[in-house]
Design an enzyme around this catalytic site. Structure first.
Site, PDB file in Angstrom:
ATOM      1  N   MET A 108      -2.264  11.950  -0.921  1.00  0.00           N
ATOM      2  CA  MET A 108      -3.055  10.686  -0.262  1.00  0.00           C
ATOM      3  C   MET A 108      -2.048  10.305   1.230  1.00  0.00           C
ATOM      4  O   MET A 108      -1.280  10.483   1.836  1.00  0.00           O
ATOM      5  CB  MET A 108      -2.985   9.386  -2.023  1.00  0.00           C
ATOM      6  CG  MET A 108      -3.705   9.434  -2.599  1.00  0.00           C
ATOM      7  SD  MET A 108      -4.178   8.642  -3.395  1.00  0.00           S
ATOM      8  CE  MET A 108      -5.830   8.777  -4.407  1.00  0.00           C
ATOM      9  N   GLU A 117      -4.069  14.038   3.052  1.00  0.00           N
ATOM     10  CA  GLU A 117      -5.415  14.084   2.931  1.00  0.00           C
ATOM     11  C   GLU A 117      -6.426  13.637   4.806  1.00  0.00           C
ATOM     12  O   GLU A 117      -7.994  14.449   4.496  1.00  0.00           O
ATOM     13  CB  GLU A 117      -6.421  12.910   1.907  1.00  0.00           C
ATOM     14  CG  GLU A 117      -5.962  11.783   2.221  1.00  0.00           C
ATOM     15  CD  GLU A 117      -6.146  10.686   1.542  1.00  0.00           C
ATOM     16  OE1 GLU A 117      -6.088  11.194   0.212  1.00  0.00           O
ATOM     17  OE2 GLU A 117      -6.039   9.331   1.448  1.00  0.00           O
ATOM     18  N   HIS A 168      -4.823  10.149  -6.976  1.00  0.00           N
ATOM     19  CA  HIS A 168      -4.335   9.214  -8.189  1.00  0.00           C
ATOM     20  C   HIS A 168      -3.096   9.253  -9.059  1.00  0.00           C
ATOM     21  O   HIS A 168      -2.540   7.788  -8.561  1.00  0.00           O
ATOM     22  CB  HIS A 168      -5.416   8.410  -8.853  1.00  0.00           C
ATOM     23  CG  HIS A 168      -6.430   8.119  -7.622  1.00  0.00           C
ATOM     24  ND1 HIS A 168      -7.836   9.063  -7.094  1.00  0.00           N
ATOM     25  CD2 HIS A 168      -6.935   7.274  -6.980  1.00  0.00           C
ATOM     26  CE1 HIS A 168      -8.611   7.922  -6.800  1.00  0.00           C
ATOM     27  NE2 HIS A 168      -7.759   7.020  -5.946  1.00  0.00           N
ATOM     28  N   THR A 225       0.928  -1.202   0.243  1.00  0.00           N
ATOM     29  CA  THR A 225      -0.105  -0.575   0.063  1.00  0.00           C
ATOM     30  C   THR A 225       1.090   0.819   0.128  1.00  0.00           C
ATOM     31  O   THR A 225       1.827   1.316   0.709  1.00  0.00           O
ATOM     32  CB  THR A 225      -0.811  -0.117   1.062  1.00  0.00           C
ATOM     33  OG1 THR A 225      -1.644   1.476   1.285  1.00  0.00           O
ATOM     34  CG2 THR A 225       0.084  -0.746   2.435  1.00  0.00           C
ATOM     35  N   ILE A 226       0.489   2.349  -0.384  1.00  0.00           N
ATOM     36  CA  ILE A 226       1.136   3.658  -0.134  1.00  0.00           C
ATOM     37  C   ILE A 226       0.976   4.442   0.957  1.00  0.00           C
ATOM     38  O   ILE A 226       2.186   5.499   0.653  1.00  0.00           O
ATOM     39  CB  ILE A 226       0.745   4.847  -1.953  1.00  0.00           C
ATOM     40  CG1 ILE A 226      -0.578   5.100  -1.783  1.00  0.00           C
ATOM     41  CG2 ILE A 226       0.667   4.227  -3.613  1.00  0.00           C
ATOM     42  CD1 ILE A 226      -1.035   6.085  -2.383  1.00  0.00           C
ATOM     43  N   ASP A 227       0.347   3.905   1.331  1.00  0.00           N
ATOM     44  CA  ASP A 227       0.601   4.367   2.621  1.00  0.00           C
ATOM     45  C   ASP A 227       1.050   4.669   3.556  1.00  0.00           C
ATOM     46  O   ASP A 227       1.686   5.372   4.602  1.00  0.00           O
ATOM     47  CB  ASP A 227      -0.658   4.174   3.183  1.00  0.00           C
ATOM     48  CG  ASP A 227      -2.543   4.759   2.427  1.00  0.00           C
ATOM     49  OD1 ASP A 227      -2.199   5.228   1.705  1.00  0.00           O
ATOM     50  OD2 ASP A 227      -3.463   4.397   2.101  1.00  0.00           O
TER      51      ASP A 227
HETATM   52  O1  F6P Z   1      -4.513   2.992   0.708  1.00  0.00           O
HETATM   53  C1  F6P Z   1      -4.410   3.499  -0.718  1.00  0.00           C
HETATM   54  C2  F6P Z   1      -5.048   5.141  -1.571  1.00  0.00           C
HETATM   55  O2  F6P Z   1      -4.556   5.455  -2.268  1.00  0.00           O
HETATM   56  C3  F6P Z   1      -5.345   6.305  -0.355  1.00  0.00           C
HETATM   57  O3  F6P Z   1      -4.103   7.237   0.123  1.00  0.00           O
HETATM   58  C4  F6P Z   1      -6.773   7.451  -0.312  1.00  0.00           C
HETATM   59  O4  F6P Z   1      -6.972   7.369   0.523  1.00  0.00           O
HETATM   60  C5  F6P Z   1      -7.446   5.195  -1.360  1.00  0.00           C
HETATM   61  O5  F6P Z   1      -6.333   4.908  -1.048  1.00  0.00           O
HETATM   62  C6  F6P Z   1      -8.414   6.605  -1.930  1.00  0.00           C
HETATM   63  O6  F6P Z   1      -9.434   5.005  -2.965  1.00  0.00           O
HETATM   64  P1  F6P Z   1      -9.616   4.860  -3.946  1.00  0.00           P
HETATM   65  O7  F6P Z   1      -8.731   4.952  -4.871  1.00  0.00           O
HETATM   66  O8  F6P Z   1     -10.471   3.712  -3.412  1.00  0.00           O
HETATM   67  O9  F6P Z   1     -10.810   6.012  -4.464  1.00  0.00           O
END
Ligand code: F6P
Length: 324
Positions: free
Chosen positions: A169, A223, A254, A125-127
């Site tokens: 993000m 965010e 994204h 995950t990028i998080d």
């Molecule tokens: O979990 C990765 C992530 O890119 C978060 O940083 C972001 O809040 C979320 O996914 C966005 O989700 P989605 O692509 O479902 O809108």
């Protein structure tokens, strides 16, 4: 002979393909049959599976996204959804499942393992908010994408004597904001959980930057912060039109997820993918393979599920010192 399935789940992350490739190649090297599940848990529930051979994972190590597709799957949170998932696995005589994904995906993996499925998780995950891995697949590339944007914004900000709010993000974690802020030389970083942030004090700080002769100022905002990009920008426009700098807002969104993985993510994904197969060969299950002290280690999914890794406070302190 084992039959092992692999899926990618949740938000895609650069390096997921490299992880799929490593899982498949490491499994094939042991003479196992490898199976891909399409669209994450959605495909597992809908019985959307495909055999994977060497050629299917050729030429993908450098590709962002995931050739298997991904999804968010609320149905897996229900008992009925999980029963359907298990039915697919038994219909195809699948002995074990490798789940490549972040928090929600590993929580799903844990639930399946509690119901008797042999599961190995790979943190992606990028998080970078996953307990059990100091870095997850995709973080480094996403950070570099954010950094490139920040560097470019600085250039145009300097030309026009502007301040930029850049929202990145990272959900409620704030890792991307923190590290992009430090490495991008930001004048301020706004993090989730920063409820005490005083926007007037931040405005004063930016005004001081202007008075000191800086040609630009950059505020990196997570965010998930209470004062997210839009809120902060509109507050400044309403109450602080006198910063000296003209204020602009950029939300990266994204863009951070779509890049071709860098060397760090390709290597991490390759190591973790191979390690997942090694653990299965050693008859282990119900664990997440991740990075700890630079080494690949396994953490029980029970300790990973439903938890969020806290930020390193020494980095928070560093961001504050360097923002002056
Ligand atoms: O979990 C990765 C992530 O890119 C978060 O940083 C972001 O809040 C979320 O996914 C966005 O989700 P989605 O692509 O479902 O809108």
């Amino acid at each position: 002979m084992k039959r092992v399935a692999v899926l990618t789940s949740g938000g895609d992350a650069p390096g997921m393909n490299a992880a799929v490739r490593a899982v498949v190649k490491a499994g094939l090297a042991r003479g196992w049959q490898m199976i891909g599940i399409m669209q994450g848990y959605v495909g597992l529930i809908a019985n959307d599976v495909t055999p994977l051979g060497y050629r299917d994972v050729g030429g993908i190590i450098q590709q962002g996204g995931t050739i298997l597709g991904s999804s968010r799957c609320p149905e897996l949170r229900t008992e009925a959804g999980r029963q359907k998932a298990i039915q697919t696995l038994s219909q195809h005589s699948i002995d074990a499942l490798v789940v490549i994904g972040g928090n929600g995906s590993q929580t799903g993996a844990y639930e399946l393992s509690r119901m008797g499925v042999r599961v190995i998780g790979i943190g992606s995950t990028i998080d970078n908010d996953l307990v059990g891995s100091e870095m997850t697949i995709g973080v480094d590339t996403a950070l570099n994408i954010a950094l490139e944007a920040i560097d470019r914004l600085k250039v145009t900000a300097s030309s026009h004597h502007r301040a930029f709010i850049v929202e990145v993000m990272g959900r409620e974690c704030g890792y991307i904001a923190l590290v992009a802020g430090i490495t991008g030389g930001a004048e301020a970083v706004v993090l989730p959980g920063d409820g005490s942030l005083d926007p007037d004090a931040l405005a004063l700080h930016l005004h001081e930057c202007y008075s000191l002769g800086k040609r630009h100022a950059l505020v990196v905002v997570a965010e998930g912060a209470h004062w997210n990009g839009r809120k902060l920008a509109s507050y400044f426009h309403e109450h602080h039109s006198d910063l000296g700098f003209e204020m602009r807002l950029t939300i990266l969104g994204h863009v951070q997820r779509g890049g071709s993985p860098g060397a760090f993510d390709r290597l991490l994904a390759s190591r973790l993918g191979a390690a997942a197969i090694e653990r299965l060969a050693a008859d282990e299950q119900g664990v997440l393979v991740g990075l700890a002290g630079g080494r690949v280690e396994a953490t029980p999914l029970a300790d990973v599920a439903g938890r969020t890794k806290p930020l390193d406070l020494s980095l928070v302190e560093l961001a504050e010192i360097l923002a002056k």
